[in-house]
Design a protein around this motif. Structure first.
Motif, PDB file in Angstrom:
ATOM      1  N   ARG A 106       0.828  -1.205   0.000  1.00  0.00           N
ATOM      2  CA  ARG A 106       0.000   0.000   0.000  1.00  0.00           C
ATOM      3  C   ARG A 106       0.862   1.255   0.000  1.00  0.00           C
ATOM      4  NH1 ARG A 106      -4.870  -1.297   4.376  1.00  0.00           N
ATOM      5  NH2 ARG A 106      -5.773  -3.075   3.237  1.00  0.00           N
ATOM      6  N   ASP A 107       2.043   1.153   0.581  1.00  0.00           N
ATOM      7  CA  ASP A 107       2.931   2.317   0.668  1.00  0.00           C
ATOM      8  C   ASP A 107       3.785   2.482  -0.589  1.00  0.00           C
ATOM      9  OD1 ASP A 107       2.108   2.980   3.289  1.00  0.00           O
ATOM     10  OD2 ASP A 107       3.379   1.391   4.087  1.00  0.00           O
ATOM     11  N   ILE A 108       4.179   1.376  -1.200  1.00  0.00           N
ATOM     12  CA  ILE A 108       5.072   1.438  -2.363  1.00  0.00           C
ATOM     13  C   ILE A 108       4.445   0.666  -3.520  1.00  0.00           C
ATOM     14  CG2 ILE A 108       7.334   0.813  -3.280  1.00  0.00           C
ATOM     15  CD1 ILE A 108       8.469   1.191  -0.515  1.00  0.00           C
ATOM     16  N   ARG A 109       4.246   1.363  -4.630  1.00  0.00           N
ATOM     17  CA  ARG A 109       3.661   0.757  -5.824  1.00  0.00           C
ATOM     18  C   ARG A 109       4.683   0.756  -6.955  1.00  0.00           C
ATOM     19  NH1 ARG A 109      -1.661   4.254  -6.432  1.00  0.00           N
ATOM     20  NH2 ARG A 109      -0.341   5.770  -5.365  1.00  0.00           N
ATOM     21  N   VAL A 110       4.650  -0.294  -7.757  1.00  0.00           N
ATOM     22  CA  VAL A 110       5.601  -0.442  -8.859  1.00  0.00           C
ATOM     23  C   VAL A 110       4.831  -0.709 -10.145  1.00  0.00           C
ATOM     24  CG1 VAL A 110       5.889  -2.909  -8.353  1.00  0.00           C
ATOM     25  CG2 VAL A 110       7.613  -1.720  -9.700  1.00  0.00           C
ATOM     26  N   ALA A 111       5.310  -0.140 -11.256  1.00  0.00           N
ATOM     27  CA  ALA A 111       4.685  -0.345 -12.563  1.00  0.00           C
ATOM     28  C   ALA A 111       5.751  -0.688 -13.593  1.00  0.00           C
ATOM     29  CB  ALA A 111       3.933   0.912 -12.992  1.00  0.00           C
ATOM     30  N   ASP A 112       5.453  -1.683 -14.423  1.00  0.00           N
ATOM     31  CA  ASP A 112       6.350  -2.094 -15.495  1.00  0.00           C
ATOM     32  C   ASP A 112       5.767  -1.627 -16.823  1.00  0.00           C
ATOM     33  OD1 ASP A 112       8.121  -3.315 -17.212  1.00  0.00           O
ATOM     34  OD2 ASP A 112       7.193  -5.291 -17.033  1.00  0.00           O
ATOM     35  N   ILE A 113       6.469  -0.716 -17.514  1.00  0.00           N
ATOM     36  CA  ILE A 113       5.989  -0.216 -18.803  1.00  0.00           C
ATOM     37  C   ILE A 113       6.909  -0.663 -19.934  1.00  0.00           C
ATOM     38  CG2 ILE A 113       4.800   1.767 -17.811  1.00  0.00           C
ATOM     39  CD1 ILE A 113       7.217   3.483 -18.702  1.00  0.00           C
ATOM     40  N   SER A 114       7.654  -1.730 -19.709  1.00  0.00           N
ATOM     41  CA  SER A 114       8.588  -2.195 -20.731  1.00  0.00           C
ATOM     42  C   SER A 114       7.940  -3.102 -21.753  1.00  0.00           C
ATOM     43  CB  SER A 114       9.763  -2.933 -20.074  1.00  0.00           C
ATOM     44  OG  SER A 114       9.302  -4.064 -19.364  1.00  0.00           O
ATOM     45  N   GLY A 115       6.709  -3.552 -21.484  1.00  0.00           N
ATOM     46  CA  GLY A 115       6.057  -4.503 -22.380  1.00  0.00           C
ATOM     47  C   GLY A 115       5.569  -3.870 -23.661  1.00  0.00           C
ATOM     48  N   GLN A 116       4.920  -4.688 -24.504  1.00  0.00           N
ATOM     49  CA  GLN A 116       4.472  -4.235 -25.812  1.00  0.00           C
ATOM     50  C   GLN A 116       3.047  -3.698 -25.812  1.00  0.00           C
ATOM     51  OE1 GLN A 116       5.276  -7.771 -28.152  1.00  0.00           O
ATOM     52  NE2 GLN A 116       7.027  -6.796 -29.115  1.00  0.00           N
ATOM     53  N   ALA A 117       2.500  -3.385 -24.645  1.00  0.00           N
ATOM     54  CA  ALA A 117       1.149  -2.829 -24.584  1.00  0.00           C
ATOM     55  C   ALA A 117       1.124  -1.463 -25.252  1.00  0.00           C
ATOM     56  CB  ALA A 117       0.703  -2.716 -23.136  1.00  0.00           C
TER      57      ALA A 117
END
Length: 555
Positions: A106-117
């Motif tokens: 809840r305190d730390i969020r991570v996002a991966d934008i390296s994909g082909q979306a």
């Protein structure tokens, strides 16, 4: 001096719980050195071999510093940027960070934008301003230019993972442009397996008075943990040996089979299909979601064999000191292949017992990174390499690089396999190899790409709602564009060499017995069986029956 434990590094309790869940008893050498320096806010240039725990070495201090800053700053913003050369590595880094933040998600969020979306599909994720963003330089730069990602005001830390590959994958211009859009002051990490010219150039661009961690350790685990063999054999013998090793279960556990290009990977898969040996293909033509799913299921034990082609990493590793050469190579990539792809580097294949180099790697670095897929952490492993006579010079280069140039100190021990004992299998292998034609390989490639595109795109929404079905989706199903001969599936006892019968797998025999057992229908009673079987009901008597038969004959 005794190594430190994680609880002695001054980490948050939530981090310590996550580390305990991962089963890590004590930090690796790179983690022990890097974590305290990272928590202090130092810039780091770290070199450590593949599988030494570099991802956790920078993730743990970053999470620790974020937890501390969250106590004083309430505004949500992107504070950490992690740049990776490949989409697979981006997915892996995201998974590692999520595991380490399991008790503070809840305190730390991570996002991966390296994909082909699509870029538009990633905008809502970035609008939530995750604390940590993982991506390739090109994808991050696109979002910055479209103003869906702003780092100039909030960035606290920048990580470049597998830094020695960033330029060779064609990201030099993107990275230089990206650095101009970052604030003047932030903490930097450069993590690499080697210190080449590209890393030195990055050091000048990114780091300020860094601490350099050049750990004095061998490039691969020592012989007590990693056993390395080579077998000198030509093309046909490679297929014969592979058939023998897999079909008789002389190699057991999870195995990575490395080849040098995509076509070879499908040739090998179709060859193994002839003998009902299931395997997965992992190459740059497949969608990134499928590749990550294959790796995830392999790590969970769904598959025993993955055929990996690391053609992109191999072509780039041959470029030494030419910064633009990698980009040109990517530009000339075969249509349909993903330029941001690499198997021999970065990806964390877990609990691999054997690495088998079906094709000899084209460079020393590639051999090191392939062999580094096994014997990770404290687990033992075996690296077995097939060597043709034209590849002996490459073998010599590897021996010299690993410190075993002399015959007495040989690193890749010769594996004395008696080929004459498996000559009985040769006609089967030739039969199978004849069935795997160029047309069959072409059809197999097209068929698998179509199936994987369907799985990763059209069914994406369904799998989001039904995650259990996604876990059951398999990638080792037979492609069958080649003619499969049923008799090749089983191994007759007379073909198994006497010296291998004690270790050969007998599971086929057990399956055969099970098939001969009666089905679910009710078995006939003992009385019925006796009356039906004339051989069991016939009774021979010396006296009475014999005289009765004689009387009938006389009358």
């Amino acid at each position: 001096m005794e190594a430190l434990r994680f609880h002695e590094l001054g980490l948050d309790n939530r981090l310590l719980k996550a580390v305990a869940d991962l089963g890590w008893e004590k930090p690796t050498l790179i983690q022990e050195k890097a974590i305290p320096l990272g928590i202090e806010g130092k810039d780091l240039l770290a070199r450590a071999r593949t599988g030494s725990g570099k991802t956790a070495a920078y993730s743990i201090p970053i999470i620790q510093n974020l937890l501390e800053s969250k106590m004083t700053v309430s505004e949500q913003a992107v504070r950490v940027l992690i740049l990776v050369p490949t989409k697979e590595l981006g997915h892996q880094v995201q998974q590692m960070v999520r595991q380490l933040t399991a008790y503070c998600a809840r305190d730390i969020r991570v996002a991966d934008i390296s994909g082909q979306a699509d870029i538009s599909a990633q905008r809502p994720i970035l609008m939530e301003k995750p604390d940590i963003v993982v991506g390739t330089p090109s994808r991050v730069l696109i979002h910055i230019n479209q103003k869906t990602l702003c780092l100039r005001e909030s960035l606290q830390a920048l990580v470049i993972d597998e830094a020695d590959l960033i330029f060779s994958f064609g990201f030099e211009d993107d990275l230089k442009t990206l650095l101009c859009k970052l604030p003047n002051i932030y903490q930097s990490y450069l993590m690499s397996a080697t210190f080449n010219e590209d890393v030195k150039a990055l050091k000048e661009l990114v780091l300020h008075n860094p601490v350099t961690l050049k750990l004095e350790e061998s490039q691969l685990p020592d012989s007590s943990q990693l056993t390395q063999y080579h077998i000198q054999c030509e093309e046909e013998d490679k297929f014969l040996l592979l058939y023998t090793l897999l079909k008789l279960s002389l190699i057991r556990g999870k195995t990575l089979l490395f080849v040098n290009d995509v076509e070879r990977s499908y040739r090998l898969k179709l060859f193994l299909e002839q003998f009902s040996i299931p395997s997965c293909v992992l190459n740059s033509e497949l969608p990134v979601q499928s590749r990550c799913h294959i790796i995830g299921q392999f790590n969970k034990g769904f598959y025993d064999y993955i055929i990996a082609s690391d053609e992109q990493a191999l072509s780039d590793s041959s470029v030494k000191g030419k910064k633009q050469a990698g980009k040109k190579k990517v530009g000339k990539a075969e249509k349909g292949q993903d330029s941001e792809y690499g198997v021999s580097r970065g990806i964390d294949f877990q609990n691999v017992s054997t690495v088998l180099n079906f094709d000899f790697p084209l460079s020393v670095d590639s051999y090191i990174h392939r062999a580094g897929r096994t014997a990770r952490a404290n687990n033992p492993g075996v690296a077995l390499t097939f060597v043709a006579h034209t590849e002996l010079s490459l073998l010599k280069d590897v021996e010299e690089a690993l410190g075993g140039g002399s015959a007495e100190a040989c690193v890749l021990h010769p594996y004395r396999f008696r080929m004459e004992e498996v000559e009985g299998f040769r006609y089967r292998c030739r039969d199978a190899m004849r069935s795997v034609t160029k047309q069959a390989i072409k059809e197999a490639r097209l068929k698998e790409i179509k199936e994987e595109l369907l799985n990763s795109e059209k069914l994406k929404t369904y799998f989001e709602d039904n995650p259990r079905d996604f876990n059951l989706l398999r990638h080792d199903r037979p492609l069958h564009p080649a003619i499969v001969k049923p008799h090749l599936k089983n191994v007759p006892d007379y073909l198994i060499p006497s010296s291998l019968r004690s270790v050969a797998n007998t599971s086929l025999k057990k399956k055969k017995r099970k098939r001969m057992q009666p089905g679910p229908s009710k078995a006939p009673s003992k009385k019925m069986r006796k009356t039906r079987d004339p051989l069991k009901t016939f009774k021979y008597a010396k006296g009475k029956k014999r005289t009765d038969t004689k009387k009938k004959a006389e009358s």
